[in-house]
Design an enzyme around this catalytic site. Sequence first.
Site, PDB file in Angstrom:
ATOM      1  N   ASP A   5       0.864  -1.181   0.000  1.00 52.38           N
ATOM      2  CA  ASP A   5       0.000   0.000   0.000  1.00 52.38           C
ATOM      3  C   ASP A   5       0.899   1.230   0.000  1.00 52.38           C
ATOM      4  O   ASP A   5       2.136   1.121  -0.152  1.00 52.38           O
ATOM      5  CB  ASP A   5      -0.995  -0.029   1.175  1.00 52.38           C
TER       6      ASP A   5
ATOM      7  N   CYS B  48       3.268  -2.986   4.017  1.00 53.83           N
ATOM      8  CA  CYS B  48       2.443  -1.820   4.349  1.00 53.83           C
ATOM      9  C   CYS B  48       3.231  -0.994   5.366  1.00 53.83           C
ATOM     10  O   CYS B  48       4.448  -1.172   5.485  1.00 53.83           O
ATOM     11  CB  CYS B  48       1.048  -2.215   4.824  1.00 53.83           C
TER      12      CYS B  48
ATOM     13  N   THR C 205       3.159  -0.913   8.729  1.00 51.27           N
ATOM     14  CA  THR C 205       3.661  -1.748   9.827  1.00 51.27           C
ATOM     15  C   THR C 205       3.907  -3.190   9.408  1.00 51.27           C
ATOM     16  O   THR C 205       4.570  -3.935  10.133  1.00 51.27           O
ATOM     17  CB  THR C 205       2.616  -1.803  10.958  1.00 51.27           C
TER      18      THR C 205
ATOM     19  N   HIS D 235      11.027 -23.480   9.065  1.00 47.58           N
ATOM     20  CA  HIS D 235      10.057 -24.160   9.930  1.00 47.58           C
ATOM     21  C   HIS D 235       8.622 -24.067   9.430  1.00 47.58           C
ATOM     22  O   HIS D 235       7.859 -25.016   9.578  1.00 47.58           O
ATOM     23  CB  HIS D 235      10.097 -23.571  11.352  1.00 47.58           C
TER      24      HIS D 235
ATOM     25  N   HIS E  12       8.098 -30.438  10.965  1.00 43.70           N
ATOM     26  CA  HIS E  12       7.682 -29.119  10.468  1.00 43.70           C
ATOM     27  C   HIS E  12       6.596 -29.259   9.407  1.00 43.70           C
ATOM     28  O   HIS E  12       5.636 -28.474   9.380  1.00 43.70           O
ATOM     29  CB  HIS E  12       8.887 -28.358   9.921  1.00 43.70           C
TER      30      HIS E  12
HETATM   31  C1  RB5 Z   1      -1.823   2.966   6.251  1.00 46.49           C
HETATM   32  O1  RB5 Z   1      -1.825   4.234   6.801  1.00 46.49           O
HETATM   33  C2  RB5 Z   1      -1.468   1.955   7.319  1.00 46.49           C
HETATM   34  O2  RB5 Z   1      -2.545   1.781   8.167  1.00 46.49           O
HETATM   35  C3  RB5 Z   1      -1.056   0.653   6.687  1.00 46.49           C
HETATM   36  O3  RB5 Z   1       0.020   0.856   5.839  1.00 46.49           O
HETATM   37  C4  RB5 Z   1      -0.633  -0.449   7.637  1.00 46.49           C
HETATM   38  O4  RB5 Z   1       0.326  -0.011   8.526  1.00 46.49           O
HETATM   39  C5  RB5 Z   1      -1.726  -1.200   8.268  1.00 46.49           C
HETATM   40  O5  RB5 Z   1      -1.507  -2.142   9.038  1.00 46.49           O
END
Ligand code: RB5
Length: 147
Positions: free
Chosen positions: A7, A64, A66, A97, A133
Amino acid sequence: MLALGCDQGGYSLMQEVIKYLDEKGIEYKNCGTFSEDPVDYPVYARKVVKEIQSGACDKGILICGTGIGISIAANRYKGIRAALCGDCFSAEATRLHNDANILAMGARVTGPGLGVKIVETFLNTPFSGAERHARRVRLIDEPGEDE
Ligand code: RB5
């Protein structure tokens, strides 16, 4: 073949990953997004999942902000084992694993240098093939087998 998806939050790190893949001549299908305009990460998780479920690609990379949202979204689908990694030890272990077929990362958590090393580790580590595994990986999709 590798499927890529991100994203807007993951876009910058994905550009570094693409540079690495191009340098190494590793083939990929880029499922987008293609800019930093806001999009919905589950849409891009699904695009990568579909490439893997159809057999067109055997692995994927999802990024993304996080790495959390996009990995949660991918792991809703059968046969998908998306591992959120922020270090090389985890990237190696999840291939050995868990036979993880998607690497997820967070561009707001993991810098570009480490991110590329994590990709390298993930792509270069095979599944160990050990029966214990393999059994555990089967149990992820078939929980009834534990009796
Ligand atoms: C987008 O702002 C953010 O929420 C997305 O990139 C991600 O971190 C969601 O888990």
